[in-house]
Design a protein around this motif. Structure first.
Motif, PDB file in Angstrom:
ATOM      1  N   ALA B  77      -3.710   2.202  -7.924  1.00 46.37           N
ATOM      2  CA  ALA B  77      -5.057   2.658  -8.294  1.00 46.37           C
ATOM      3  C   ALA B  77      -6.123   1.574  -8.145  1.00 46.37           C
ATOM      4  N   VAL B  78      -5.800   0.541  -7.376  1.00 48.70           N
ATOM      5  CA  VAL B  78      -6.797  -0.494  -7.065  1.00 48.70           C
ATOM      6  C   VAL B  78      -6.784  -0.744  -5.563  1.00 48.70           C
ATOM      7  N   ALA B  79      -7.813  -1.425  -5.085  1.00 55.28           N
ATOM      8  CA  ALA B  79      -8.025  -1.531  -3.636  1.00 55.28           C
ATOM      9  C   ALA B  79      -7.123  -2.579  -2.982  1.00 55.28           C
ATOM     10  N   GLY B  80      -6.647  -2.259  -1.777  1.00 59.97           N
ATOM     11  CA  GLY B  80      -5.841  -3.206  -1.006  1.00 59.97           C
ATOM     12  C   GLY B  80      -6.701  -4.130  -0.164  1.00 59.97           C
ATOM     13  N   ARG B  81      -7.941  -3.724   0.121  1.00 60.50           N
ATOM     14  CA  ARG B  81      -8.870  -4.555   0.884  1.00 60.50           C
ATOM     15  C   ARG B  81     -10.233  -4.551   0.199  1.00 60.50           C
ATOM     16  N   GLY B 426       3.147   3.299  -4.825  1.00 63.19           N
ATOM     17  CA  GLY B 426       1.946   2.480  -4.875  1.00 63.19           C
ATOM     18  C   GLY B 426       1.873   1.561  -3.672  1.00 63.19           C
ATOM     19  N   ARG B 427       1.329   0.360  -3.894  1.00 60.53           N
ATOM     20  CA  ARG B 427       1.365  -0.673  -2.852  1.00 60.53           C
ATOM     21  C   ARG B 427       2.650  -1.479  -2.937  1.00 60.53           C
ATOM     22  N   ALA B 428       3.231  -1.525  -4.160  1.00 58.57           N
ATOM     23  CA  ALA B 428       4.316  -2.469  -4.426  1.00 58.57           C
ATOM     24  C   ALA B 428       5.610  -2.109  -3.713  1.00 58.57           C
ATOM     25  N   LYS B 429       5.848  -0.817  -3.481  1.00 61.78           N
ATOM     26  CA  LYS B 429       7.179  -0.424  -3.012  1.00 61.78           C
ATOM     27  C   LYS B 429       7.174   0.247  -1.639  1.00 61.78           C
ATOM     28  N   VAL B 430       6.096   0.089  -0.897  1.00 59.87           N
ATOM     29  CA  VAL B 430       6.052   0.693   0.432  1.00 59.87           C
ATOM     30  C   VAL B 430       7.087   0.027   1.343  1.00 59.87           C
ATOM     31  N   ALA B 431       7.159  -1.296   1.287  1.00 59.55           N
ATOM     32  CA  ALA B 431       8.124  -2.012   2.130  1.00 59.55           C
ATOM     33  C   ALA B 431       9.554  -1.652   1.734  1.00 59.55           C
ATOM     34  N   LEU B 432       9.786  -1.516   0.423  1.00 60.51           N
ATOM     35  CA  LEU B 432      11.105  -1.136  -0.070  1.00 60.51           C
ATOM     36  C   LEU B 432      11.469   0.268   0.431  1.00 60.51           C
ATOM     37  N   ALA B 433      10.501   1.166   0.407  1.00 60.73           N
ATOM     38  CA  ALA B 433      10.733   2.525   0.911  1.00 60.73           C
ATOM     39  C   ALA B 433      11.067   2.487   2.404  1.00 60.73           C
ATOM     40  N   ASP B 434      10.335   1.674   3.155  1.00 60.34           N
ATOM     41  CA  ASP B 434      10.618   1.571   4.591  1.00 60.34           C
ATOM     42  C   ASP B 434      12.023   1.019   4.834  1.00 60.34           C
ATOM     43  N   ALA B 435      12.465   0.129   3.936  1.00 59.96           N
ATOM     44  CA  ALA B 435      13.783  -0.483   4.112  1.00 59.96           C
ATOM     45  C   ALA B 435      14.907   0.443   3.653  1.00 59.96           C
ATOM     46  N   LEU B 436      14.668   1.180   2.565  1.00 62.70           N
ATOM     47  CA  LEU B 436      15.768   1.924   1.933  1.00 62.70           C
ATOM     48  C   LEU B 436      15.857   3.382   2.355  1.00 62.70           C
ATOM     49  N   ARG B 437      14.758   3.945   2.806  1.00 61.90           N
ATOM     50  CA  ARG B 437      14.807   5.351   3.191  1.00 61.90           C
ATOM     51  C   ARG B 437      14.903   5.488   4.716  1.00 61.90           C
ATOM     52  N   ALA B 438      15.549   6.570   5.150  1.00 58.01           N
ATOM     53  CA  ALA B 438      15.766   6.782   6.583  1.00 58.01           C
ATOM     54  C   ALA B 438      14.435   6.920   7.321  1.00 58.01           C
ATOM     55  N   PRO B 439      14.393   6.432   8.570  1.00 60.04           N
ATOM     56  CA  PRO B 439      13.168   6.584   9.366  1.00 60.04           C
ATOM     57  C   PRO B 439      12.673   8.033   9.434  1.00 60.04           C
ATOM     58  N   ALA B 440      13.613   8.998   9.460  1.00 55.49           N
ATOM     59  CA  ALA B 440      13.190  10.411   9.535  1.00 55.49           C
ATOM     60  C   ALA B 440      12.371  10.790   8.309  1.00 55.49           C
ATOM     61  N   GLU B 455      -8.278  10.552   8.830  1.00 55.12           N
ATOM     62  CA  GLU B 455      -9.038   9.315   9.052  1.00 55.12           C
ATOM     63  C   GLU B 455      -8.633   8.216   8.071  1.00 55.12           C
ATOM     64  N   GLY B 456      -7.681   8.495   7.219  1.00 60.76           N
ATOM     65  CA  GLY B 456      -7.237   7.466   6.278  1.00 60.76           C
ATOM     66  C   GLY B 456      -8.311   7.091   5.269  1.00 60.76           C
ATOM     67  N   VAL B 457      -9.052   8.092   4.783  1.00 63.15           N
ATOM     68  CA  VAL B 457     -10.101   7.841   3.790  1.00 63.15           C
ATOM     69  C   VAL B 457      -9.499   7.442   2.443  1.00 63.15           C
ATOM     70  N   PHE B 458      -8.378   8.094   2.067  1.00 63.53           N
ATOM     71  CA  PHE B 458      -7.867   7.950   0.697  1.00 63.53           C
ATOM     72  C   PHE B 458      -6.790   6.884   0.578  1.00 63.53           C
ATOM     73  N   ASN B 459      -7.024   5.927  -0.255  1.00 65.24           N
ATOM     74  CA  ASN B 459      -6.016   4.984  -0.740  1.00 65.24           C
ATOM     75  C   ASN B 459      -5.137   4.398   0.362  1.00 65.24           C
ATOM     76  N   PRO B 460      -5.747   3.774   1.375  1.00 70.46           N
ATOM     77  CA  PRO B 460      -4.940   3.228   2.470  1.00 70.46           C
ATOM     78  C   PRO B 460      -3.956   2.182   1.961  1.00 70.46           C
ATOM     79  N   GLY B 461      -2.773   2.196   2.537  1.00 68.41           N
ATOM     80  CA  GLY B 461      -1.741   1.227   2.172  1.00 68.41           C
ATOM     81  C   GLY B 461      -0.842   1.682   1.037  1.00 68.41           C
ATOM     82  N   VAL B 462      -1.192   2.802   0.407  1.00 70.37           N
ATOM     83  CA  VAL B 462      -0.360   3.353  -0.671  1.00 70.37           C
ATOM     84  C   VAL B 462       0.533   4.459  -0.091  1.00 70.37           C
ATOM     85  N   VAL B 463       1.765   4.537  -0.531  1.00 72.59           N
ATOM     86  CA  VAL B 463       2.800   5.497  -0.125  1.00 72.59           C
ATOM     87  C   VAL B 463       3.298   5.226   1.304  1.00 72.59           C
ATOM     88  N   VAL B 464       2.404   5.255   2.271  1.00 68.39           N
ATOM     89  CA  VAL B 464       2.811   4.969   3.660  1.00 68.39           C
ATOM     90  C   VAL B 464       1.905   3.886   4.232  1.00 68.39           C
TER      91      VAL B 464
END
Lengths: 468, 468
Positions: B77-81, B426-440, B455-464
């Motif tokens: 709920a806070v900005a990444g940039r 959030g922002r904290a576990k996106v990399a973990l999700a990419d590592a632990l969940r299947a690419p599909a 256009e990526g208006v909402f909360n960029p960098g969160v979830v994906v």
């Protein structure tokens, strides 16, 4: 034989690829309203074969219609155009040993609901979904339509009972989401999205479902009620006195009872007098120490005293219980045998059910004077199967069908409810959805369809309008 | 002041557009780990203003970070940039009169959870979600993270408690899905999709939530348990004897209790002896006729006799009840005050919890010998807040943080569970999700994001991962 048919025949073998007369049983929906002639019926034995079928169809540009028990009431499981491949999951019927400590079981998409009930019985577990078609409906189809049924107010709909899913995607990729936990917030809730997608976003091949301990007590009663206000009042009393134990609270009216008694053999009406409305109540408890029988008797007695209940019977045996349920469950069959009918599947907030039934009846009478209305359904979630039979004087639903659907669906929407409660949209209600739901909502649906099935491989014409 | 800031200032007024020092309280997450400096904080009063903010930001190419109570544990709920607009829903805190007959209430996204509890109390109704942050967390944020908490095993997570939603979409269109029925199968389950989307697909502005009758009985007990096997056995006994009445079953260990007692003022440990494990049980019943107190006593007594329970106390007053819950709820604060910590939010199928705790401890000891493990959580759904404090000898989490996260998350996955149970990515576990969940699976998530927020208006960098 087309190149695709050859390929699928080679891939799936004699039992796995049906054409001509062998495919005929899969081609039409069971109300015999929808279904163009398919290229054939693919019956894969496992997920790998399912993925191969999807890849082959996609490469050939042929669309796929996933099919479970083919009990859809909206034509969701048969083809809208000739030449599609029907993909039946019926051979994928593995059932794992249940894990009672985790409350979970793994099943194949082709498992028939009644077979799952049976498999759980020796383990003293239940899968708490019950509906008229349970002897035919398959888990994959129940997931695809996000089925509800008579126990949904207590236990939830299919999406509430699915912990994990395996789905073959539009390009033949397999998404393995076969986890067995309630809490999994690792991104968008895909398992919920595929529930209710009616086979338009992917093919569900396996699922992990929630199971519950079998109840240790069950009490079932049929109540006769003088009017709609009494139905609402008895519902309130039930919720107040025994809310957490209500597994089923099915209401119906005297027309529905009459249609069942007249047309269906072997039914037995146990009360001394008839009434305008009825309520079939089933209470269950997981603990033997809940005084369930006394609670039900007291609610009935208090109802008699207040004039809310005119007659009633409590089932004293499993046979009596089955006989009471048959009075409710045979009504669709009774109405089918009565002749032409129009089915509507409405939900409204439970507190507005009386208003819906009153205003809905007035709308119907205005549009088609004398039309015979048989509303029956689930008191706990305000879901009414609002079925119409022709006036005694006869008539034709053709010219009024659309107007009735719009009027009743519109009224449900005004009351905060839905014109498509638990049967889905299928092919039958896409136009109604376009008319009754805001363009913003329909556009969202179309965007999701385009994102997950960009070439329109799966079930074109179902849920949203597509080119196919 | 940029053109966008000018525009938002004009649109929202002095109380509606905060910059500089006024915005500072919104800029960082509460664990002070995330949050780049925003352009400002937009605080719309209603849906129309929210839509106007979205349109203005989109036109200016500035991204939007929706924010509720800002209690995210994953920086959602806070900005990444720098330069993003934080969109706080805090001023949208209308609460309708509840509709008890339908079990529904309408709320604004900015309503604080505790305020909703309070508003329902005079009506003898409850909204059955409870978590540590309930005095701050807002409904919109709870929906965005699909919150769970201590009552989720009985009543479900946020998505199970949301009947209807209103959402402002990426182009400022408002989707009005404010229906109040459980059964609405008119296409894809949008209300479920927006639950858990962490503000990346749209901005939730209002919701219709389920409410339940307040229980008429409540029994709370703290049990001391000799080992993990006893925890599992007591859990099984509870489910068998009183399954449908379990509102909470919170387990914790002696380290967590110790951290709370040492660091947090005003706590009172009521038992005579300490033990390796504890279980805080709360049973509630909607009917006064359930012998709840006797049921709980009998389960305790039987546990004593079998050596599964070494000590126990039943709360005899609301004050005692609150004191028992404080022992559990103050553990995060105790551990925070102890010093550096690593938090993990794991779920496994409840029947595999013992296995996870045993194997997880071995993995941690291997990666960081002497690390102090404080697992506490929700027995009913196998959700463990698996928090680590440094070894008594000291150390540094930096070099082992990633390895620990992968090892524990990987183990959870192998057991059919999740590395992200109820706190989201959030922002904290996106990399973990990419590592632990299947690419599909990750590709599906990305496609949904692209479809609903192209256009990526909402909360960029969160979830994906997105460009923004």
């Amino acid at each position: 034989m087309s190149g695709l048919a050859d390929k699928l025949d080679g891939l799936l073998g004699r039992k796995g690829w049906l054409t001509g007369a062998d495919a005929a049983g899969h081609a039409r929906d069971w109300l015999d309203r929808y279904g163009e002639s398919p290229l054939g019926v693919a019956r894969p034995r496992n997920t790998q074969e399912t993925a191969a079928v999807v890849k082959a169809c996609r490469a050939a540009g042929v669309s796929i219609v996933p099919q479970g028990g083919n009990t859809s009431l909206c034509g969701a499981a048969v083809a809208g155009r000739t030449g599609a491949v029907i993909l039946s999951l019926a051979r994928m019927r593995d059932i794992s040993a249940p894990d009672p400590a985790s409350g979970a079981i793994e099943v194949g998409a082709g498992v028939v609901l009644a077979a799952l009930h049976e498999a759980l019985e020796p383990h003293d577990l239940i899968f708490p979904m019950h509906l008229g078609a349970e002897g035919t409906a398959q888990i994959g189809g129940l997931i695809a339509t996000n089925a509800g049924g008579s126990h949904a107010a207590r236990y939830g709909m299919m999406q509430d009972l699915v912990l994990g899913l395996e789905v073959v995607l539009h390009d033949g990729t397999v998404w393995d989401g076969m986890r067995a936990v309630q809490k999994d917030n690792a991104g968008y809730q895909l398992r919920r999205l595929f529930c209710g997608a009616e086979g338009t976003l992917g093919v569900v091949t396996r699922a992990v479902l929630k199971v519950y301990p079998a109840p240790k007590q069950r009490e079932t009663a049929l109540l006769a009620l003088p009017d709609l206000a009494a139905l609402a009042a008895v519902g309130t009393a039930l919720r107040a006195e025994a809310g957490e134990f209500i597994s089923g609270a099915e209401f119906f009216c005297d027309l529905g009872l009459d249609l069942a008694l007249r047309h269906v053999q072997g039914l037995d009406y146990p009360l001394e007098s008839r009434a305008p409305w009825y309520l079939l109540v089933e209470l269950t408890a997981g603990s033997a120490r809940v005084p369930l029988s006394e609670m039900l008797s007291d609610i009935l007695e208090s109802g008699f005293e207040k004039g809310l209940v005119s007659d009633g019977a409590i089932a004293m045996s499993e046979a009596q219980r089955a006989a009471l349920w048959a009075l409710r469950e045979e009504q669709p069959e009774g109405q089918r045998l009565e002749g032409p009918q129009l089915k509507h599947d409405i939900s409204v907030p439970p507190g507005r059910l009386e208003q819906f039934l009153t205003q809905g009846a007035a709308l119907c009478e205005e549009i088609m004077p004398g039309v015979r209305i048989n509303p029956f359904g689930h008191l706990g979630d305000g879901n009414t199967h609002y079925n119409l039979s022709l006036p005694d004087a006869g008539g034709d639903f053709g010219p009024v069908k659309e107007r009735l659907g719009l009027a009743l669906g519109g009224l449900a929407g005004e009351l905060g409810g839905s014109f498509a409660a638990e049967h889905g949209l299928g092919r039958a209600k896409v136009a109604l959805a376009d008319a009754l739901r805001a363009p913003a909502e329909r556009a969202l649906q179309a965007r999701i369809k385009a994102a997950l099935d960009p070439e329109g491989v799966f079930n074109p014409g179902v849920v949203v309008r597509t080119g196919g």
